[in-house]
Design a protein around this motif. Structure first.
Motif, PDB file in Angstrom:
ATOM      1  N   MET A  23      -9.262  21.988 -45.840  1.00  0.00           N
ATOM      2  CA  MET A  23      -8.417  23.184 -45.838  1.00  0.00           C
ATOM      3  C   MET A  23      -7.424  23.093 -44.692  1.00  0.00           C
ATOM      4  SD  MET A  23      -9.532  27.202 -45.590  1.00  0.00           S
ATOM      5  CE  MET A  23     -10.297  27.047 -43.988  1.00  0.00           C
ATOM      6  N   CYS A  24      -6.164  23.215 -44.998  1.00  0.00           N
ATOM      7  CA  CYS A  24      -5.105  23.301 -44.006  1.00  0.00           C
ATOM      8  C   CYS A  24      -4.468  24.689 -44.112  1.00  0.00           C
ATOM      9  CB  CYS A  24      -4.049  22.224 -44.235  1.00  0.00           C
ATOM     10  SG  CYS A  24      -4.680  20.535 -44.139  1.00  0.00           S
ATOM     11  N   GLY A  25      -3.478  24.930 -43.285  1.00  0.00           N
ATOM     12  CA  GLY A  25      -2.755  26.188 -43.359  1.00  0.00           C
ATOM     13  C   GLY A  25      -1.300  25.978 -43.021  1.00  0.00           C
ATOM     14  N   ILE A  26      -0.411  26.698 -43.727  1.00  0.00           N
ATOM     15  CA  ILE A  26       1.017  26.592 -43.454  1.00  0.00           C
ATOM     16  C   ILE A  26       1.589  27.981 -43.188  1.00  0.00           C
ATOM     17  CG2 ILE A  26       1.235  24.531 -44.883  1.00  0.00           C
ATOM     18  CD1 ILE A  26       2.582  26.284 -47.033  1.00  0.00           C
ATOM     19  N   CYS A  27       2.711  28.014 -42.511  1.00  0.00           N
ATOM     20  CA  CYS A  27       3.403  29.276 -42.265  1.00  0.00           C
ATOM     21  C   CYS A  27       4.835  28.963 -41.864  1.00  0.00           C
ATOM     22  CB  CYS A  27       2.712  30.086 -41.160  1.00  0.00           C
ATOM     23  SG  CYS A  27       2.607  29.241 -39.566  1.00  0.00           S
ATOM     24  N   GLY A  28       5.669  30.007 -41.806  1.00  0.00           N
ATOM     25  CA  GLY A  28       7.039  29.783 -41.386  1.00  0.00           C
ATOM     26  C   GLY A  28       7.973  30.872 -41.849  1.00  0.00           C
ATOM     27  N   PHE A  29       9.275  30.565 -41.794  1.00  0.00           N
ATOM     28  CA  PHE A  29      10.278  31.566 -42.146  1.00  0.00           C
ATOM     29  C   PHE A  29      11.635  30.933 -42.398  1.00  0.00           C
ATOM     30  CE2 PHE A  29       9.881  31.589 -37.415  1.00  0.00           C
ATOM     31  CZ  PHE A  29      11.108  31.045 -37.075  1.00  0.00           C
ATOM     32  N   VAL A  30      12.479  31.691 -43.073  1.00  0.00           N
ATOM     33  CA  VAL A  30      13.923  31.480 -43.076  1.00  0.00           C
ATOM     34  C   VAL A  30      14.509  32.738 -42.453  1.00  0.00           C
ATOM     35  CG1 VAL A  30      16.002  31.224 -44.462  1.00  0.00           C
ATOM     36  CG2 VAL A  30      13.933  29.988 -45.091  1.00  0.00           C
ATOM     37  N   SER A  31      15.270  32.586 -41.371  1.00  0.00           N
ATOM     38  CA  SER A  31      15.693  33.747 -40.585  1.00  0.00           C
ATOM     39  C   SER A  31      17.206  33.836 -40.471  1.00  0.00           C
ATOM     40  CB  SER A  31      15.082  33.664 -39.177  1.00  0.00           C
ATOM     41  OG  SER A  31      15.681  34.591 -38.315  1.00  0.00           O
ATOM     42  N   PHE A  32      17.685  35.081 -40.536  1.00  0.00           N
ATOM     43  CA  PHE A  32      19.106  35.358 -40.290  1.00  0.00           C
ATOM     44  C   PHE A  32      19.242  36.283 -39.090  1.00  0.00           C
ATOM     45  CE2 PHE A  32      18.222  34.766 -44.785  1.00  0.00           C
ATOM     46  CZ  PHE A  32      18.931  33.607 -45.014  1.00  0.00           C
ATOM     47  N   ALA A  33      18.112  36.417 -38.356  1.00  0.00           N
ATOM     48  CA  ALA A  33      18.075  37.311 -37.188  1.00  0.00           C
ATOM     49  C   ALA A  33      17.641  36.575 -35.933  1.00  0.00           C
ATOM     50  CB  ALA A  33      17.126  38.478 -37.465  1.00  0.00           C
ATOM     51  N   GLY A  34      17.688  35.251 -35.969  1.00  0.00           N
ATOM     52  CA  GLY A  34      17.366  34.485 -34.768  1.00  0.00           C
ATOM     53  C   GLY A  34      15.895  34.496 -34.389  1.00  0.00           C
ATOM     54  N   TRP A  35      14.996  34.432 -35.385  1.00  0.00           N
ATOM     55  CA  TRP A  35      13.570  34.402 -35.068  1.00  0.00           C
ATOM     56  C   TRP A  35      13.243  33.139 -34.277  1.00  0.00           C
ATOM     57  CZ3 TRP A  35      11.917  35.948 -40.709  1.00  0.00           C
ATOM     58  CH2 TRP A  35      12.225  37.302 -40.895  1.00  0.00           C
ATOM     59  N   SER A  36      12.401  33.274 -33.298  1.00  0.00           N
ATOM     60  CA  SER A  36      12.235  32.254 -32.261  1.00  0.00           C
ATOM     61  C   SER A  36      11.129  31.249 -32.571  1.00  0.00           C
ATOM     62  CB  SER A  36      11.904  32.938 -30.935  1.00  0.00           C
ATOM     63  OG  SER A  36      10.605  33.518 -30.989  1.00  0.00           O
ATOM     64  N   PRO A  37      11.165  30.085 -31.893  1.00  0.00           N
ATOM     65  CA  PRO A  37      10.050  29.131 -31.985  1.00  0.00           C
ATOM     66  C   PRO A  37       8.736  29.733 -31.488  1.00  0.00           C
ATOM     67  CG  PRO A  37      11.995  28.075 -31.033  1.00  0.00           C
ATOM     68  CD  PRO A  37      12.300  29.541 -31.118  1.00  0.00           C
ATOM     69  N   ALA A  38       8.801  30.641 -30.520  1.00  0.00           N
ATOM     70  CA  ALA A  38       7.582  31.280 -30.019  1.00  0.00           C
ATOM     71  C   ALA A  38       6.906  32.102 -31.110  1.00  0.00           C
ATOM     72  CB  ALA A  38       7.915  32.166 -28.816  1.00  0.00           C
ATOM     73  N   MET A  39       7.699  32.781 -31.945  1.00  0.00           N
ATOM     74  CA  MET A  39       7.119  33.538 -33.047  1.00  0.00           C
ATOM     75  C   MET A  39       6.471  32.598 -34.060  1.00  0.00           C
ATOM     76  SD  MET A  39       8.890  36.411 -35.535  1.00  0.00           S
ATOM     77  CE  MET A  39       9.372  35.346 -36.897  1.00  0.00           C
ATOM     78  N   LEU A  40       7.126  31.466 -34.316  1.00  0.00           N
ATOM     79  CA  LEU A  40       6.567  30.484 -35.233  1.00  0.00           C
ATOM     80  C   LEU A  40       5.228  29.965 -34.707  1.00  0.00           C
ATOM     81  CD1 LEU A  40       6.987  28.718 -37.793  1.00  0.00           C
ATOM     82  CD2 LEU A  40       8.125  27.048 -36.308  1.00  0.00           C
ATOM     83  N   GLN A  41       5.175  29.693 -33.409  1.00  0.00           N
ATOM     84  CA  GLN A  41       3.935  29.217 -32.814  1.00  0.00           C
ATOM     85  C   GLN A  41       2.827  30.249 -32.915  1.00  0.00           C
ATOM     86  OE1 GLN A  41       3.254  26.239 -31.802  1.00  0.00           O
ATOM     87  NE2 GLN A  41       1.202  26.675 -30.987  1.00  0.00           N
ATOM     88  N   ALA A  42       3.169  31.512 -32.717  1.00  0.00           N
ATOM     89  CA  ALA A  42       2.175  32.583 -32.824  1.00  0.00           C
ATOM     90  C   ALA A  42       1.642  32.686 -34.257  1.00  0.00           C
ATOM     91  CB  ALA A  42       2.785  33.914 -32.398  1.00  0.00           C
ATOM     92  N   MET A  43       2.524  32.533 -35.246  1.00  0.00           N
ATOM     93  CA  MET A  43       2.091  32.563 -36.642  1.00  0.00           C
ATOM     94  C   MET A  43       1.100  31.437 -36.924  1.00  0.00           C
ATOM     95  SD  MET A  43       5.758  33.276 -38.557  1.00  0.00           S
ATOM     96  CE  MET A  43       5.054  33.343 -40.217  1.00  0.00           C
TER      97      MET A  43
END
Length: 416
Positions: free
Chosen positions: A1-21
């Motif tokens: 079992m693995c896990g994925i997450c992420g986003f496509v952003s037009f509001a400047g979502w940060s690498p820190a938010m990606l890391q938290a996800m």
């Protein structure tokens, strides 16, 4: 079992938010992590290493790194796909099943999913088109959630990845709650939260450069009436299909075992595993020490199967303490569910993890082959409707309503 997450952003979502996800789904992949943050896109994953343990780190890229993918699952026909892609000039940097995705995408675009045999959820970024492709396997074995917001689109293998951003409303979906109380689960595409949906099984979602999202169903259950076969021919095809499925699931660079309940589904599965492997199959059965436990003790049947097929069998005898594990279970599921079999599954998974990294189960057998009492009820119901109405209402129904509730967990009276 693995896990994925992420986003496509037009509001400047940060690498820190990606890391938290990514951090909140650590338990899905303790063997490693990887991420990509470039412009509007963020991709991240947690890895449980099964195939190409040393060289299968993600994200995985094509030759010029214009296509990147994070992937959860396993592609069982990846070897034959890779051979064909290599013959057509594609260059591979690893032996992982993930890498076939980026090269198949170069040839077939979003239709690559039609070539895949396996269980999967993935997110693929095409930097040239500035488009994100999200895909889920035909039966929805692997989960994938999405939230479309004013500032962009979030996705993840678990709801908690989306909630941890603080951008998603936690308002409950009352229709989803009604569905849960009706069906004891929440069918796709709804979740318990209004702002989050499940990508349905057999579906791809493409998110374009302006945030526009388009969903496409790429598979539906075939109509069995479209092909006429005799019962013997169907039986032969089913057996061949099951054997092929079991053999394909044994492709792994780490030890593979099985959960053995003693029933027909898991018994047939381990019998086929034993026939397909040279070493004794590691099998695991859970039993409960507490007298009067509501969970069926299936160890005696599992022992018979283990002896018959010379399995390396492990019995886990536990005293269930729901209060000790309920927080872990609730945290893992993210939304309401009503299947108490998760309790024995929790214990047997915990024990099996000491011996193997992958375990096959017979889950789905009863659903496919009508193994539950409710399936029998469909056939009996047709005959029951032929009974005169006055006899049903004045004789049969009153008798059933007077039957006492059983002291065990049996649901026989409810089915009647």
């Amino acid at each position: 079992m693995c896990g994925i997450c992420g986003f496509v952003s037009f509001a400047g979502w940060s690498p820190a938010m990606l890391q938290a996800m990514n951090e909140v789904i650590f338990r899905r992949g303790p063997d490693g992590e990887g991420s990509l943050h470039s412009g509007t896109v963020g991709l991240a994953m947690r890895r449980l290493a099964i195939i190409d343990v040393a060289g299968g780190a993600q994200p995985v890229y094509n030759e010029d790194r214009s296509v990147a993918v994070v992937f959860n699952g396993e592609i069982y026909n990846y070897r034959s796909l890779r051979e064909g892609l290599r013959a057509r000039g594609h260059e591979f940097r690893s032996n992982s099943d993930t890498e076939v995705l980026v090269h198949l995408y170069e040839e077939r675009g979003a239709d690559l999913v039609r070539e895949l045999e396996g269980m999967f959820a993935f997110a693929l970024w095409d930097s040239r088109k500035e488009a994100l492709l999200l895909a889920r396997d035909r039966l929805g074995i692997k989960p994938l959630f999405i939230a479309q917001l004013a500032g962009g689109v979030l996705f993840g293998s678990e709801i908690k990845s989306l909630l941890t951003t603080g951008l998603v409303s936690r308002e409950l979906d009352r229709q989803a709650l009604d569905q849960f109380l009706t069906y004891t689960f929440i069918p796709a595409p709804r979740t318990i939260y209004r702002a989050i949906t499940k990508i349905p099984p057999g579906t791809t979602v493409t998110i374009g450069p302006r945030g526009e999202a388009s969903a496409r169903c790429y598979w539906e259950v075939p109509d069995p009436q479209a092909v006429q076969r005799t019962p013997a021919e169907w039986a032969e095809r089913v057996e061949a299909g099951l054997l092929r499925a079991v053999e394909s699931h044994l492709v792994s660079d780490v030890p593979v075992g099985a959960f053995l309940s003693g029933g027909v589904d898991s018994g047939l599965m381990v019998a086929m595993m034993a026939a397909a492997t040279e070493r004794p199959v590691e099998t695991f059965t859970v039993g409960f020490a507490e007298a009067g436990s509501s969970f069926m003790d299936e160890r005696v049947y599992a022992r018979m199967i283990a002896q018959r097929y010379r399995l390396n069998h492990h019995e886990i005898n536990v005293e269930p303490r729901v209060t000790d594990i309920i927080q872990d279970i609730v945290a893992a599921f993210d939304e309401p569910f009503a299947d108490d079999s998760v309790i024995p599954s929790y214990y047997v998974s915990q024990a099996a993890a000491r011996f193997v990294k992958v375990a096959l189960t017979g889950l789905g057998g009863d659903e496919l082959f009508g193994g539950y009492r409710r399936h029998l009820g469909v056939r009996v119901g047709d005959a029951y409707r032929g009974v005169p109405r006055w006899l049903r209402e004045r004789v049969v129904d009153p008798i059933i309503r007077r039957l006492p509730e059983p002291r065990t967990s049996s649901d026989l009276v409810d089915h009647l």
